[in-house]
Design an enzyme around this catalytic site. Structure first.
Site, mmCIF file in Angstrom:
data_model
loop_
_atom_site.group_PDB
_atom_site.id
_atom_site.type_symbol
_atom_site.label_atom_id
_atom_site.label_comp_id
_atom_site.label_asym_id
_atom_site.label_seq_id
_atom_site.Cartn_x
_atom_site.Cartn_y
_atom_site.Cartn_z
ATOM 1 N N HIS A 11 -4.412 -8.783 3.990
ATOM 2 C CA HIS A 11 -5.861 -8.677 4.171
ATOM 3 C C HIS A 11 -6.294 -9.479 5.397
ATOM 4 O O HIS A 11 -5.934 -10.651 5.539
ATOM 5 C CB HIS A 11 -6.598 -9.222 2.944
ATOM 6 C CG HIS A 11 -6.598 -8.295 1.784
ATOM 7 N ND1 HIS A 11 -6.855 -8.708 0.486
ATOM 8 C CD2 HIS A 11 -6.382 -6.952 1.702
ATOM 9 C CE1 HIS A 11 -6.798 -7.675 -0.334
ATOM 10 N NE2 HIS A 11 -6.510 -6.599 0.387
ATOM 11 N N TYR A 45 -10.097 -10.141 -6.464
ATOM 12 C CA TYR A 45 -9.104 -10.379 -7.511
ATOM 13 C C TYR A 45 -9.426 -11.621 -8.324
ATOM 14 O O TYR A 45 -8.891 -11.805 -9.418
ATOM 15 C CB TYR A 45 -7.698 -10.474 -6.911
ATOM 16 C CG TYR A 45 -7.243 -9.155 -6.327
ATOM 17 C CD1 TYR A 45 -6.821 -8.126 -7.156
ATOM 18 C CD2 TYR A 45 -7.284 -8.928 -4.958
ATOM 19 C CE1 TYR A 45 -6.434 -6.905 -6.621
ATOM 20 C CE2 TYR A 45 -6.899 -7.711 -4.424
ATOM 21 C CZ TYR A 45 -6.476 -6.701 -5.263
ATOM 22 O OH TYR A 45 -6.102 -5.491 -4.743
ATOM 23 N N ARG A 67 0.855 -1.179 0.000
ATOM 24 C CA ARG A 67 0.000 0.000 0.000
ATOM 25 C C ARG A 67 0.897 1.237 0.000
ATOM 26 O O ARG A 67 2.074 1.169 0.398
ATOM 27 C CB ARG A 67 -0.896 0.025 1.235
ATOM 28 C CG ARG A 67 -1.861 -1.146 1.377
ATOM 29 C CD ARG A 67 -2.673 -0.989 2.661
ATOM 30 N NE ARG A 67 -3.677 -2.037 2.821
ATOM 31 C CZ ARG A 67 -3.491 -3.149 3.527
ATOM 32 N NH1 ARG A 67 -2.324 -3.354 4.135
ATOM 33 N NH2 ARG A 67 -4.455 -4.049 3.640
ATOM 34 N N ARG A 85 -0.067 -2.332 -6.693
ATOM 35 C CA ARG A 85 -0.484 -3.338 -5.699
ATOM 36 C C ARG A 85 -1.544 -4.264 -6.297
ATOM 37 O O ARG A 85 -1.483 -5.487 -6.132
ATOM 38 C CB ARG A 85 -1.019 -2.631 -4.457
ATOM 39 C CG ARG A 85 -1.638 -3.558 -3.395
ATOM 40 C CD ARG A 85 -1.988 -2.748 -2.164
ATOM 41 N NE ARG A 85 -2.953 -3.400 -1.292
ATOM 42 C CZ ARG A 85 -2.649 -4.252 -0.316
ATOM 43 N NH1 ARG A 85 -1.379 -4.581 -0.107
ATOM 44 N NH2 ARG A 85 -3.594 -4.783 0.452
ATOM 45 N N HIS A 90 -1.345 2.405 -6.058
ATOM 46 C CA HIS A 90 -2.216 1.293 -5.686
ATOM 47 C C HIS A 90 -2.485 0.380 -6.884
ATOM 48 O O HIS A 90 -2.809 -0.800 -6.704
ATOM 49 C CB HIS A 90 -3.530 1.824 -5.112
ATOM 50 C CG HIS A 90 -4.040 0.999 -3.972
ATOM 51 N ND1 HIS A 90 -3.386 0.897 -2.757
ATOM 52 C CD2 HIS A 90 -5.125 0.202 -3.857
ATOM 53 C CE1 HIS A 90 -4.055 0.095 -1.949
ATOM 54 N NE2 HIS A 90 -5.112 -0.345 -2.596
ATOM 55 N N LYS A 145 -2.230 -2.081 7.986
ATOM 56 C CA LYS A 145 -3.353 -1.446 8.674
ATOM 57 C C LYS A 145 -3.478 -1.991 10.099
ATOM 58 O O LYS A 145 -3.279 -3.174 10.340
ATOM 59 C CB LYS A 145 -4.655 -1.696 7.903
ATOM 60 C CG LYS A 145 -4.750 -0.931 6.597
ATOM 61 C CD LYS A 145 -6.105 -1.147 5.945
ATOM 62 C CE LYS A 145 -6.263 -0.320 4.675
ATOM 63 N NZ LYS A 145 -7.581 -0.523 4.043
#
Length: 300
Positions: A259, A268, A142, A236, A233, A166
């Site tokens: 994730h 995806y 990210r 990514r 992004h 995150k």
């Protein structure tokens, strides 16, 4: 009812709504007026508004636009209630269709390679840019993760990168050979303040910001003749899509992307299916076979 629309717009004007919002609400209510005829706005019931919403959806209006129109209707009928012209709000229980799920944009494999291979130059910042974007594509970073990287996050002996994602969660990702080579080229030229831990720094020797990274990639994409706007992004997304195409291992891609939920990674698979469908259409001998002509021979 056009007088009611005008008074409603005057009410919103006093409330400080922007001219853009006022114009949008006026257009939304006038469109609804046309759909309701011979009924007026004041006479409309929930079933009439639901039918109008369905008609607009059938004509191709997107979920975001429908949600905005529904918001305008709700506020109009709420104003009619407060002004004593209606006892109910027929739009209060209506819900717009779910928002369209937009697929992330990814570069094709050859497009990603062409972009990265053309980031070359004699300036040390050119070497830095190549290292940044090779690393983003190699590790699926990210933008915030890229900005936050420190020198100590690179394990050169095992070719691993420690990433703070995150929620402060950390993960390890392998660094590809090309990204490692470009990192070493950049670090041989890196000039930073003595107390600066950042892996990527600017001309003043301090940590590079996200806006600067975005601008540098946009400029490189233009210089190298990219056919579309490219942002970090997208690299990514390209990492995830290309890895899934090659491996088919959704769980591994989930771990590498950081994730928390597999559902975030599953988007995806739609990109992967689009790729497979395109390959099928181009390669399968019967994918685009012309229909056979009807046989007119009576003896056959």
């Amino acid at each position: 009812m056009r007088d009611d629309i005008a008074r409603f717009i005057d009410h919103l004007t006093v409330a400080g709504r922007s001219p853009h919002t006022l114009a949008g609400y006026r257009a939304d209510l006038e469109t609804l007026t046309g759909q309701l005829q011979p009924k007026t706005l004041a006479e409309a019931q929930a079933i009439d508004l639901r039918k109008a919403l369905a008609q607009q959806h059938a004509r191709g209006l997107g979920s975001r636009s429908l949600a905005r129109r529904l918001s305008a209707w709700r506020q109009f009928y709420q104003w009619l209630q407060h002004s004593g012209q209606r006892e109910d709000n027929p739009a209060s229980a209506l819900r717009a269709p779910k928002r369209d799920k937009l697929l992330p944009k990814a570069l094709p494999v050859d497009g990603a390679a062409a972009l990265l291979d053309r980031i070359e130059g004699d300036d040390e910042l050119d070497a830095r840019d190549r290292a940044i974007f090779e690393l983003v594509y190699s590790c699926g970073l990210r933008l915030s993760e890229t900005v936050g990287l420190n020198l100590q996050d690179v394990d050169f002996s095992d070719q691993l990168l420690r990433i703070r994602g995150k929620g402060g969660k950390e993960r390890l990702a392998p660094i590809g050979a090309e990204a490692m080579r470009r990192l070493q080229t950049w670090l041989a030229q890196r000039q930073a303040a003595a107390d600066e831990p950042a892996l990527f720094t600017g001309r003043h020797g301090r940590r590079l910001g996200g806006r600067q990274i975005e601008k540098r990639l946009r400029d490189w994409a233009i210089k190298t003749g990219a056919s579309q706007h490219v942002h970090p992004h997208m690299l990514r997304h390209s990492f995830a899509s290309h890895l899934l195409q090659s491996s088919g291992d959704l769980r591994a891609v989930q771990e590498l992307l950081g994730h928390a939920n597999l559902s975030s990674t599953q988007i995806y698979t739609a990109l992967d299916f689009q790729h497979l469908a395109k390959v099928y259409d181009q390669a399968h001998p019967r994918a685009r076979q012309a229909p056979a002509k009807p046989d007119t021979d009576e003896d056959s």
